[in-house]
Design an enzyme around this catalytic site. Structure first.
Site, mmCIF file in Angstrom:
data_model
loop_
_atom_site.group_PDB
_atom_site.id
_atom_site.type_symbol
_atom_site.label_atom_id
_atom_site.label_comp_id
_atom_site.label_asym_id
_atom_site.label_seq_id
_atom_site.Cartn_x
_atom_site.Cartn_y
_atom_site.Cartn_z
ATOM 1 N N HIS A 1 -24.662 1.537 10.285
ATOM 2 C CA HIS A 1 -23.820 1.795 11.468
ATOM 3 C C HIS A 1 -24.510 2.758 12.447
ATOM 4 O O HIS A 1 -24.011 3.838 12.739
ATOM 5 C CB HIS A 1 -22.447 2.352 11.039
ATOM 6 C CG HIS A 1 -21.378 2.139 12.075
ATOM 7 N ND1 HIS A 1 -20.063 1.916 11.778
ATOM 8 C CD2 HIS A 1 -21.434 2.139 13.423
ATOM 9 C CE1 HIS A 1 -19.357 1.776 12.893
ATOM 10 N NE2 HIS A 1 -20.178 1.917 13.908
ATOM 11 N N ASP B 1 -25.024 -4.166 11.107
ATOM 12 C CA ASP B 1 -24.961 -2.707 11.271
ATOM 13 C C ASP B 1 -23.612 -2.176 10.814
ATOM 14 O O ASP B 1 -23.435 -0.972 10.687
ATOM 15 C CB ASP B 1 -25.187 -2.368 12.759
ATOM 16 C CG ASP B 1 -25.359 -0.865 13.002
ATOM 17 O OD1 ASP B 1 -26.071 -0.216 12.195
ATOM 18 O OD2 ASP B 1 -24.793 -0.328 13.977
ATOM 19 N N GLU C 1 -16.705 -0.406 5.086
ATOM 20 C CA GLU C 1 -17.839 0.518 4.992
ATOM 21 C C GLU C 1 -17.370 1.952 4.727
ATOM 22 O O GLU C 1 -16.277 2.300 5.127
ATOM 23 C CB GLU C 1 -18.687 0.452 6.279
ATOM 24 C CG GLU C 1 -17.991 0.932 7.530
ATOM 25 C CD GLU C 1 -18.871 0.760 8.781
ATOM 26 O OE1 GLU C 1 -19.351 -0.355 9.045
ATOM 27 O OE2 GLU C 1 -19.057 1.770 9.473
ATOM 28 N N ARG D 1 -17.603 -4.729 14.467
ATOM 29 C CA ARG D 1 -16.890 -4.154 13.328
ATOM 30 C C ARG D 1 -17.049 -5.096 12.138
ATOM 31 O O ARG D 1 -16.959 -6.321 12.278
ATOM 32 C CB ARG D 1 -15.405 -3.971 13.637
ATOM 33 C CG ARG D 1 -15.119 -2.737 14.492
ATOM 34 C CD ARG D 1 -15.415 -1.435 13.751
ATOM 35 N NE ARG D 1 -15.126 -0.231 14.512
ATOM 36 C CZ ARG D 1 -16.014 0.447 15.254
ATOM 37 N NH1 ARG D 1 -17.271 0.036 15.343
ATOM 38 N NH2 ARG D 1 -15.668 1.540 15.880
ATOM 39 N N GLY E 1 -25.358 1.923 15.654
ATOM 40 C CA GLY E 1 -25.251 1.453 17.044
ATOM 41 C C GLY E 1 -25.447 2.528 18.100
ATOM 42 O O GLY E 1 -26.283 2.397 18.987
ATOM 43 N N SER E 2 -24.679 3.594 18.003
ATOM 44 C CA SER E 2 -24.742 4.611 19.064
ATOM 45 C C SER E 2 -25.640 5.791 18.700
ATOM 46 O O SER E 2 -25.642 6.799 19.412
ATOM 47 C CB SER E 2 -23.330 5.113 19.369
ATOM 48 O OG SER E 2 -22.788 5.748 18.223
HETATM 49 C C1 DGY Z 1 -17.964 3.189 18.159
HETATM 50 O O1 DGY Z 1 -18.125 3.961 19.098
HETATM 51 O O2 DGY Z 1 -16.931 2.546 18.016
HETATM 52 C C2 DGY Z 1 -19.067 3.063 17.187
HETATM 53 O O3 DGY Z 1 -18.866 2.130 16.234
HETATM 54 C C3 DGY Z 1 -19.428 4.415 16.594
HETATM 55 O O4 DGY Z 1 -20.576 4.712 17.268
#
Ligand code: DGY
Length: 324
Positions: A290, A267, A272, A243, A292-293
């Site tokens: 952002h 990221d 943000e 984060r 990541g996923s």
């Molecule tokens: C999460 O799951 O917390 C990510 O930051 C969003 O993909």
């Protein structure tokens, strides 16, 4: 039985919206209008349909005021994320609203992005790509854009949880030595040979690269500050995919300018999608939005997990499988 009303705050992958529409009286947001950052709008929409559940996501503004204003029909906030810093958990508990999230399924994908950033930072891939795209490459040179290899380097993982452990596995493939710092030492089957530091000082002094995987709780705010940056080896690399609030941007920018930090890969950002403009002028920072996923398989798996949580509570009257 009538389908339970469900407020869906964002546009989710097709299979997820199809399942939501099949099993719920779902108020979707197919054009991904950004009202979810507005607590009053969430309250208005949830009230209009007497929502029993809210399928929400990172970035949605579910603060104390929003939660206080939700209609009494709301039983569950099911977030399409592992992070829950956008939800005031105390306020939800106080109102008897359950909260559930989507752990595990995004760990590998998020670690992939952390490793991508680590490689890009070490090998100056962002700078290099910008140079090529700008038409400024004049041909191979023995001294151009020299980075550093990861081989044999010490990777420090702050927060050796599910994502951190996936990152550690990738680092071993690159012949890195893995170190970690956390309140408790993990059992050997989770450590997999990683070296635990009980003190922050020995951790920061030992590592060549820091990868941050800690949640955005208030207690972690600006964890990476000027004092901790100064304890890193000169020329260390910093990566953050957890984060943005865990990094004090002004301090990291100063360390990137001075060379105390060789390069950073980010990221996530404090506040943000606003980004501290100080980063834009720096060649030695790689920035992603952002992501990541953001892999198709992962986003589907997250959506199904979020709906599994809703199904348990709203369709079967059970506890959610992934409560927070
Ligand atoms: C999460 O799951 O917390 C990510 O930051 C969003 O993909």
């Amino acid at each position: 039985m009538a389908k339970p009303p469900l407020l869906v705050t964002r546009h989710f992958p097709e299979a997820i919206e199809a399942r939501a529409a099949r099993d719920y009286a779902a108020a979707l947001n197919p054009t991904d209008e950004l009202w979810s950052g507005d607590a009053a709008e969430i309250i208005r929409r949830a009230t209009a349909i007497s929502a029993q559940g809210i399928l929400c996501a990172a970035g949605d503004r579910l603060d104390a005021a929003c939660i206080a204003g939700l209609p009494p029909s709301v039983k569950l906030l099911s977030t399409f994320s592992v992070g829950t810093d956008h939800i005031d958990l105390e306020a939800a508990r106080a109102r008897g609203i359950q909260v559930a999230n989507t752990p595990d399924v995004l760990s590998f994908a998020t670690a992939e992005i952390a490793f991508t950033l680590l490689l890009m930072a070490a090998r100056r891939a962002g700078e290099a790509e910008r140079m090529v795209r700008a038409g400024q490459w004049r041909g191979w040179s023995p001294t151009q854009l020299i980075g550093v290899t990861l081989e044999g380097k010490k990777l420090g993982i702050l927060g050796l949880g599910r994502i951190g452990r996936e990152m550690a596995g990738m680092a071993r493939g690159f012949r890195m030595e893995v170190h970690y710092h956390g309140r408790r030492r993990l059992p050997p089957e989770l450590e997999q040979g990683a070296i635990w530091h009980d003190s922050e000082d020995s951790f920061l002094a030992a590592i060549d690269a820091l990868s941050m995987h800690i949640p955005g709780d208030a207690g972690n705010r600006h964890w990476l500050n000027a004092a901790r940056l100064a304890r890193l080896k000169p020329g260390a690399i910093v990566v953050n995919t957890g984060r943005g609030s865990t990094v004090e941007d002004a301090a990291l920018i100063a360390a990137l300018r001075s060379g105390q930090v060789r390069a950073a890969g980010l990221d996530v950002y404090d506040g943000e999608p606003m980004i501290n403009p100080g980063y834009f002028a720096l060649e030695n920072v790689v920035m992603l939005p952002h992501l990541g996923s953001a892999a198709a398989e992962t986003r589907d798996a997250m959506g199904h997990r979020a709906l599994d949580n809703l199904d348990a509570v709203l369709l079967r009257g059970e506890a959610p499988p992934f409560p927070v």
